[in-house]
Scaffold this motif. Structure first.
Motif, PDB file in Angstrom:
ATOM      1  N   HIS A 361       0.713  -1.191   0.162  1.00 38.67           N
ATOM      2  CA  HIS A 361       0.537   0.070  -0.023  1.00 38.67           C
ATOM      3  C   HIS A 361       0.634   1.463   0.266  1.00 38.67           C
ATOM      4  N   PHE A 362       1.897   1.254   1.086  1.00 39.89           N
ATOM      5  CA  PHE A 362       2.809   2.536   0.751  1.00 39.89           C
ATOM      6  C   PHE A 362       3.871   3.039  -0.398  1.00 39.89           C
ATOM      7  N   THR A 363       4.599   1.308  -0.548  1.00 40.98           N
ATOM      8  CA  THR A 363       5.056   1.475  -1.668  1.00 40.98           C
ATOM      9  C   THR A 363       4.263   2.249  -2.837  1.00 40.98           C
ATOM     10  N   ASN A 364       3.220   1.201  -3.215  1.00 36.60           N
ATOM     11  CA  ASN A 364       2.921   1.229  -4.517  1.00 36.60           C
ATOM     12  C   ASN A 364       1.023   2.100  -4.801  1.00 36.60           C
ATOM     13  N   VAL A 365       0.515   2.660  -4.074  1.00 32.84           N
ATOM     14  CA  VAL A 365      -0.589   3.222  -4.235  1.00 32.84           C
ATOM     15  C   VAL A 365      -0.273   4.965  -3.225  1.00 32.84           C
ATOM     16  N   ARG A 366       0.539   5.418  -2.253  1.00 33.17           N
ATOM     17  CA  ARG A 366       0.355   6.426  -1.254  1.00 33.17           C
ATOM     18  C   ARG A 366       2.220   7.185  -1.898  1.00 33.17           C
ATOM     19  N   LYS A 367       3.285   5.664  -2.605  1.00 34.45           N
ATOM     20  CA  LYS A 367       4.360   6.449  -2.823  1.00 34.45           C
ATOM     21  C   LYS A 367       5.325   7.027  -1.748  1.00 34.45           C
ATOM     22  N   MET A 368       5.004   5.996  -0.585  1.00 34.97           N
ATOM     23  CA  MET A 368       5.761   6.604   0.874  1.00 34.97           C
ATOM     24  C   MET A 368       6.662   5.861   1.026  1.00 34.97           C
ATOM     25  N   ALA A 369       8.592   6.045   1.413  1.00 31.58           N
ATOM     26  CA  ALA A 369       8.981   4.833   2.074  1.00 31.58           C
ATOM     27  C   ALA A 369       8.820   4.550   2.851  1.00 31.58           C
ATOM     28  N   ILE A 370       8.331   3.287   3.785  1.00 31.52           N
ATOM     29  CA  ILE A 370       8.084   3.395   4.649  1.00 31.52           C
ATOM     30  C   ILE A 370       9.220   2.086   5.194  1.00 31.52           C
ATOM     31  N   ASN A 371       9.085   2.030   6.491  1.00 34.55           N
ATOM     32  CA  ASN A 371      10.699   1.234   6.942  1.00 34.55           C
ATOM     33  C   ASN A 371       9.916  -0.386   7.483  1.00 34.55           C
ATOM     34  N   MET A 372       9.777  -1.057   7.527  1.00 36.22           N
ATOM     35  CA  MET A 372       8.600  -2.576   8.261  1.00 36.22           C
ATOM     36  C   MET A 372       9.597  -3.286   9.018  1.00 36.22           C
ATOM     37  N   LYS A 373       9.892  -3.531  10.193  1.00 33.22           N
ATOM     38  CA  LYS A 373       9.585  -4.098  11.112  1.00 33.22           C
ATOM     39  C   LYS A 373       9.359  -5.390  11.764  1.00 33.22           C
ATOM     40  N   TYR A 374       9.114  -6.091  11.463  1.00 35.64           N
ATOM     41  CA  TYR A 374       7.994  -7.395  11.640  1.00 35.64           C
ATOM     42  C   TYR A 374       8.950  -8.774  12.663  1.00 35.64           C
ATOM     43  N   ILE A 375       8.164  -8.827  13.977  1.00 34.41           N
ATOM     44  CA  ILE A 375       8.736 -10.050  14.234  1.00 34.41           C
ATOM     45  C   ILE A 375       7.735 -10.641  15.053  1.00 34.41           C
ATOM     46  N   ASP A 376       8.116 -11.963  14.543  1.00 35.27           N
ATOM     47  CA  ASP A 376       7.048 -13.508  15.649  1.00 35.27           C
ATOM     48  C   ASP A 376       7.849 -13.769  16.113  1.00 35.27           C
ATOM     49  N   PRO A 377       7.725 -13.998  17.939  1.00 28.67           N
ATOM     50  CA  PRO A 377       8.284 -14.020  18.751  1.00 28.67           C
ATOM     51  C   PRO A 377       7.388 -15.815  19.236  1.00 28.67           C
ATOM     52  N   THR A 378       6.067 -15.978  18.416  1.00 26.31           N
ATOM     53  CA  THR A 378       5.405 -16.810  18.970  1.00 26.31           C
ATOM     54  C   THR A 378       6.417 -18.150  19.995  1.00 26.31           C
ATOM     55  N   TYR A 379       7.109 -19.347  18.800  1.00 25.07           N
ATOM     56  CA  TYR A 379       8.129 -20.049  19.723  1.00 25.07           C
ATOM     57  C   TYR A 379       8.449 -19.771  20.711  1.00 25.07           C
ATOM     58  N   MET A 380       9.413 -18.167  20.584  1.00 27.45           N
ATOM     59  CA  MET A 380      10.791 -18.326  21.451  1.00 27.45           C
ATOM     60  C   MET A 380       9.678 -17.632  22.573  1.00 27.45           C
ATOM     61  N   ILE A 381       8.319 -17.530  23.147  1.00 27.72           N
ATOM     62  CA  ILE A 381       7.526 -17.302  23.962  1.00 27.72           C
ATOM     63  C   ILE A 381       6.763 -18.588  24.434  1.00 27.72           C
ATOM     64  N   ARG A 382       6.413 -19.636  23.313  1.00 26.99           N
ATOM     65  CA  ARG A 382       6.141 -20.836  24.712  1.00 26.99           C
ATOM     66  C   ARG A 382       7.133 -21.513  24.674  1.00 26.99           C
ATOM     67  N   ALA A 383       8.088 -21.519  24.720  1.00 23.89           N
ATOM     68  CA  ALA A 383       9.453 -22.458  25.024  1.00 23.89           C
ATOM     69  C   ALA A 383       9.699 -21.825  26.616  1.00 23.89           C
ATOM     70  N   ILE A 384       9.275 -20.888  27.208  1.00 23.43           N
ATOM     71  CA  ILE A 384      10.119 -20.300  28.409  1.00 23.43           C
ATOM     72  C   ILE A 384       9.424 -20.494  29.882  1.00 23.43           C
ATOM     73  N   PRO A 385       9.719 -20.849  30.647  1.00 30.21           N
ATOM     74  CA  PRO A 385       9.660 -21.582  31.592  1.00 30.21           C
ATOM     75  C   PRO A 385       9.012 -20.259  32.342  1.00 30.21           C
ATOM     76  N   SER A 386       8.087 -20.669  33.195  1.00 36.19           N
ATOM     77  CA  SER A 386       6.519 -20.288  34.169  1.00 36.19           C
ATOM     78  C   SER A 386       7.131 -18.988  34.981  1.00 36.19           C
ATOM     79  N   ASN A 387       7.005 -17.947  34.592  1.00 41.24           N
ATOM     80  CA  ASN A 387       7.215 -16.713  35.875  1.00 41.24           C
ATOM     81  C   ASN A 387       7.090 -16.829  36.705  1.00 41.24           C
TER      82      ASN A 387
END
Ligand code: ATP
Ligand code: MG
Length: 486
Positions: A361-387
């Protein structure tokens, strides 16, 4: 499904009291094995309980499902209160217990295993505890391991499950054959909704065969989507650990021009982790959950909001539950999602989909440069010991389960209801799912905190008929509301 059973001390429990008191009871071994003896509970003689006043919970004590009731209204549904009973139905030397873990990982499973083993030993003097490895199929395909307090003393410091887990492989007949062959008379099963359907099947088969075997489920789901109970173990740990991913995405997005941070968190049908992690963080600009539909384009849509935040703030941070926007993902990928070994629908990656949509959307439609940072911590969260909090909570769950089975209850699950631990009928866990109610105040609090759009301009919230519901989520009553995107 509301049962009237013979209570242990004072005859029948009456469901039809004038004040509308309804006891949703759990089965007891004496219901179908009437000659079962009862013995004095050895707990009083233990070091731990020697100075405790009121050691025992009366079998007549109940926990109310709703604590906020209007004056004069019926007192409603109650469950039996969990805790040690004065009489037990198993002598410690005759107990052969087994523990199995099924389904996905969740912080705290090892603490529950540890506390069942230690609870049986330290409170009741039970020494014979077997670990079933690799989930349900472990009953008939693997050797057991002997669990001792020494062997499990450190396992709560590790994530995962000491006993390993699996999906699929539930063969009721083979499992109960094995329970019989091995002389097991207490079965502790740790798992989620699927696992509890298995608990119900094992319980029914055990009753059919007239075995003196107590079967108990301990509810596990990181998503906090189990009905009735206040919260599921591992949820608190997950919300806390999610802060690290959110902080990282925030720092990344903040330090570049037009930074867009997206964090995908667990939540297949229930957005509790995303909602609580967002509320805790305060850096999140928008939280997307399965229960609240959203749309991308046009007035009041997500793209407009992102652009507004970029202009105002220079960066934007979005938290998304894995089940959010699944309809869009399936549509744009033109794919039909399959199922896993347990028959659960496999979700498509909504995080990757959203990332691509925003970029396009931002690159092709709005012609705006954006910096995308995507984080998927799912497996890191599932695997830790309980607090710390979850460790204490897991201890209470495990000890409640041990007290219940020792007292002769069976075919039940445990958990806190309005902060008091209770014994809950299994069907309550398998038939209903806990979801974020977007019409409740908690979601409104989140909207007030993030100031994100509610997306209601294009979405209607309508009461949902049961038949529509079962079309959407076959075999379950997952949502009470149908939300239509116009
Ligand atoms: P989570 O969803 O939190 O990962 P879960 O317990 O729902 O946990 P599943 O993989 O769905 O995880 O199920 C775990 C086990 O329960 C599997 O071994 C599966 O075979 C068994 N199971 C699932 N549904 C049923 C059912 N209807 N009857 C008997 N067993 C079942
Ligand atoms: Mg499940």
């Amino acid at each position: 499904r509301r049962v009237t059973v013979k209570s242990q001390s004072s005859g029948d429990v009456n469901n039809d009291d004038d004040d509308g008191f309804i006891l949703e009871d759990v089965p007891h071994l004496t219901n179908f094995l009437p000659d079962l003896p009862s013995y004095p509970n050895p707990l009083e003689k233990t070091q731990a309980y020697a100075i405790v006043k009121n050691t025992f919970v009366s079998p007549e004590d109940t926990v109310a499902e709703n604590i906020v009731v209007r004056k004069g209204s019926p007192s409603g549904v109650h469950f039996r209160r969990a805790g040690p009973r004065e009489k037990v139905y198993f002598t410690p030397e005759k107990v052969r217990a087994s523990i199995v873990t099924c389904g996905g990982l969740c912080p705290g499973i090892n603490t529950v295993i540890r506390e069942i083993v230690c609870g049986l030993r330290n409170m009741y003097g039970v020494e014979d505890v077997l670990g079933i490895q690799g989930g349900y199929r472990g009953f008939y395909s693997q050797n057991t391991i002997k669990l001792t307090p020494k062997l499990v003393s450190d396992i709560h410091k590790r994530g995962g499950t000491f006993l390993q887990t699996s999906r699929g492989g539930h063969d009721t007949k083979k499992i109960v054959d094995n329970i019989e062959d091995r002389g097991i008379n207490q079965v502790y099963i740790i798992g989620g909704d699927g696992t509890h359907k298995g608990v119900a099947a094992i319980y029914e088969e055990v009753v059919k065969r007239g075995l003196q075997v107590a079967v108990v489920g301990i509810p596990k789901t990181i998503d906090n989507d189990i009905a009735v109970i206040d919260k599921s173990f591992g949820f608190d740990t997950a919300v806390e650990e999610a802060q690290r991913a959110i902080n990282a995405a925030h720092v990344e997005a903040e330090c570049v021009e037009n930074g867009v941070g997206i964090v995908k968190l667990m939540g297949r049908y229930s957005g509790f982790i995303a909602m609580f992690a967002t509320l805790a963080s305060r850096d999140v600009d928008c939280c997307l959950i399965p229960e609240s539909p959203f749309y991308l384009e046009g007035q009041g849509g997500l793209f407009e909001y992102i652009e507004q935040r970029l202009k105002e703030n220079g960066h934007v941070l979005i938290v998304l539950a894995e089940g959010a926007g699944q309809e869009y993902v399936a549509h744009s990928m033109q794919t039909v999602n399959g199922t896993d070994a347990s028959g659960n629908r496999l979700l498509l990656d909504s995080g990757l989909w959203l990332t691509q949509q925003v970029k396009d959307h931002f690159t092709n439609v709005r012609k705006m440069a954006i910096n995308m940072k995507y984080i998927d911590p799912t497996y890191m969260i599932r695997a830790i010991p309980s607090n710390a909090y979850d460790n204490i909570y897991c201890t209470l769950l495990a000890q409640s389960a041990v007290h219940g089975t020792m007292a002769g209850y069976t075919g039940f699950t445990v958990g806190p209801v309005n902060s008091r631990h209770a014994y809950i009928p299994i069907h309550r866990v398998t038939e209903m799912t806990n979801t974020v109610k977007v019409t409740d105040r908690m979601w409104a609090r989140l909207l007030a905190s993030t100031n994100q759009p509610s997306f209601l301009q294009k979405c209607d919230i309508l009461p949902l008929e049961r038949n529509v519901l079962s079309m959407k989520y076959p075999g379950s009553k997952r949502q009470k509301l149908l939300i239509i995107v116009k």
